[in-house]
Design a protein around this motif. Structure first.
Motif, PDB file in Angstrom:
ATOM      1  N   UNK A  10       0.841  -1.199   0.000  1.00 44.35           N
ATOM      2  CA  UNK A  10       0.000   0.000   0.000  1.00 44.35           C
ATOM      3  C   UNK A  10       0.878   1.251   0.000  1.00 44.35           C
ATOM      4  N   UNK A  11       1.964   1.238   0.770  1.00 45.09           N
ATOM      5  CA  UNK A  11       2.874   2.374   0.811  1.00 45.09           C
ATOM      6  C   UNK A  11       3.486   2.622  -0.572  1.00 45.09           C
ATOM      7  N   UNK A  12       3.923   1.563  -1.236  1.00 46.38           N
ATOM      8  CA  UNK A  12       4.504   1.722  -2.568  1.00 46.38           C
ATOM      9  C   UNK A  12       3.490   2.266  -3.574  1.00 46.38           C
ATOM     10  N   UNK A  13       2.273   1.763  -3.506  1.00 49.15           N
ATOM     11  CA  UNK A  13       1.240   2.254  -4.419  1.00 49.15           C
ATOM     12  C   UNK A  13       0.895   3.710  -4.127  1.00 49.15           C
ATOM     13  N   UNK A  14       0.800   4.067  -2.857  1.00 53.74           N
ATOM     14  CA  UNK A  14       0.495   5.455  -2.493  1.00 53.74           C
ATOM     15  C   UNK A  14       1.601   6.392  -2.974  1.00 53.74           C
ATOM     16  N   UNK A  15       2.855   5.994  -2.773  1.00 54.44           N
ATOM     17  CA  UNK A  15       3.970   6.817  -3.240  1.00 54.44           C
ATOM     18  C   UNK A  15       3.958   6.951  -4.765  1.00 54.44           C
ATOM     19  N   UNK A  58      10.846  12.439  -1.960  1.00 53.32           N
ATOM     20  CA  UNK A  58       9.950  11.288  -2.118  1.00 53.32           C
ATOM     21  C   UNK A  58      10.580  10.183  -2.968  1.00 53.32           C
ATOM     22  N   UNK A  59      11.327  10.558  -4.000  1.00 51.96           N
ATOM     23  CA  UNK A  59      11.971   9.556  -4.861  1.00 51.96           C
ATOM     24  C   UNK A  59      13.027   8.782  -4.084  1.00 51.96           C
ATOM     25  N   UNK A  60      13.798   9.473  -3.252  1.00 48.52           N
ATOM     26  CA  UNK A  60      14.802   8.773  -2.439  1.00 48.52           C
ATOM     27  C   UNK A  60      14.126   7.850  -1.429  1.00 48.52           C
ATOM     28  N   UNK A  61      13.044   8.342  -0.811  1.00 49.16           N
ATOM     29  CA  UNK A  61      12.286   7.506   0.124  1.00 49.16           C
ATOM     30  C   UNK A  61      11.689   6.304  -0.610  1.00 49.16           C
ATOM     31  N   UNK A  62      11.127   6.567  -1.776  1.00 45.00           N
ATOM     32  CA  UNK A  62      10.509   5.493  -2.568  1.00 45.00           C
ATOM     33  C   UNK A  62      11.537   4.441  -2.972  1.00 45.00           C
ATOM     34  N   UNK A 173      -1.006  -4.792 -10.147  1.00 47.48           N
ATOM     35  CA  UNK A 173      -0.014  -4.819  -9.074  1.00 47.48           C
ATOM     36  C   UNK A 173       0.258  -3.426  -8.517  1.00 47.48           C
ATOM     37  N   UNK A 174      -0.003  -2.373  -9.324  1.00 44.38           N
ATOM     38  CA  UNK A 174       0.221  -0.999  -8.886  1.00 44.38           C
ATOM     39  C   UNK A 174      -1.068  -0.189  -8.870  1.00 44.38           C
ATOM     40  N   UNK A 175      -2.186  -0.824  -9.126  1.00 40.99           N
ATOM     41  CA  UNK A 175      -3.469  -0.128  -9.165  1.00 40.99           C
ATOM     42  C   UNK A 175      -3.738   0.574  -7.837  1.00 40.99           C
TER      43      UNK A 175
END
Length: 189
Positions: A10-15, A58-62, A173-175
């Motif tokens: 969920x975190x990856x999709x939200x980011x 955000x990109x570095x965190x992601x 997978x990313x929806x």
């Protein structure tokens, strides 16, 4: 996330979706910024700088989250050239999500322009003043913005291809919507 999971966390999709909105806004603000001399120019510049640094953070965190949780495997039925294209496009997207803000910051530093964000936050210069370097970095920033936009369009096209044609679960997978809230589709006969 385990390596056999079919979805990003969920975190990856939200980011992903938060950054998609931010990056598209950034690209359009950049176009508006360079095409106007109206009084709205300065607020656009301040927004562009602030959003650029937010995207960098955000990109570095992601990227860190991606290293921790990994990603779902691509479908075994996907041809090797498509898998290679998927991996290379993601490397390109991450490089541009991190590189574009850094190039912009370096460009402003080389031009001796202050990098002041919303709230009066002033970032230090990361390069010494140099008109020649400023011009070179400005050109790089402009041309890479076009490349970024092209890569985003290809990424969007690939997502739609996987969702509407291949129906292989890659888009899902990313929806942004949980599996239970998406309308069910049946494969084409």
């Amino acid at each position: 996330m385990s390596s056999d999971s079919a979805h990003f966390t969920v975190l990856q999709r939200a980011l992903h979706w938060l950054m998609a909105i931010g990056i598209l806004a950034m690209l359009f603000i950049g176009v508006g910024m360079v095409s106007t001399v109206a009084p709205k120019y300065l607020p656009l510049v301040e927004t562009h700088k602030t959003l650029g640094i937010a995207i960098l953070v955000l990109a570095l965190f992601r990227l860190a989250v991606r290293f921790i949780y990994g990603s779902p495997p691509l479908p075994a039925s996907m041809p090797a050239p498509m898998k290679l294209a998927a991996h290379l496009s993601h490397y390109g997207l991450y490089a541009l999500m991190i590189g574009m803000p850094l190039i912009g910051w370096a460009m402003l530093s080389a031009g001796a322009y202050p990098v002041v964000l919303y709230g009066g936050i002033r970032l230090p210069a990361i390069l010494p003043q140099s008109d020649q370097l400023h011009a070179l970095l400005w050109q790089a920033h402009v041309y890479l913005a076009f490349a970024f936009f092209a890569l985003i369009l290809m990424h969007l096209a690939a997502g739609l291809f996987h969702a509407l044609i291949r129906r292989d679960g890659v888009f899902e997978s990313m929806s942004p919507l949980p599996a239970g809230t998406r309308p069910e589709t049946t494969p084409a006969e």
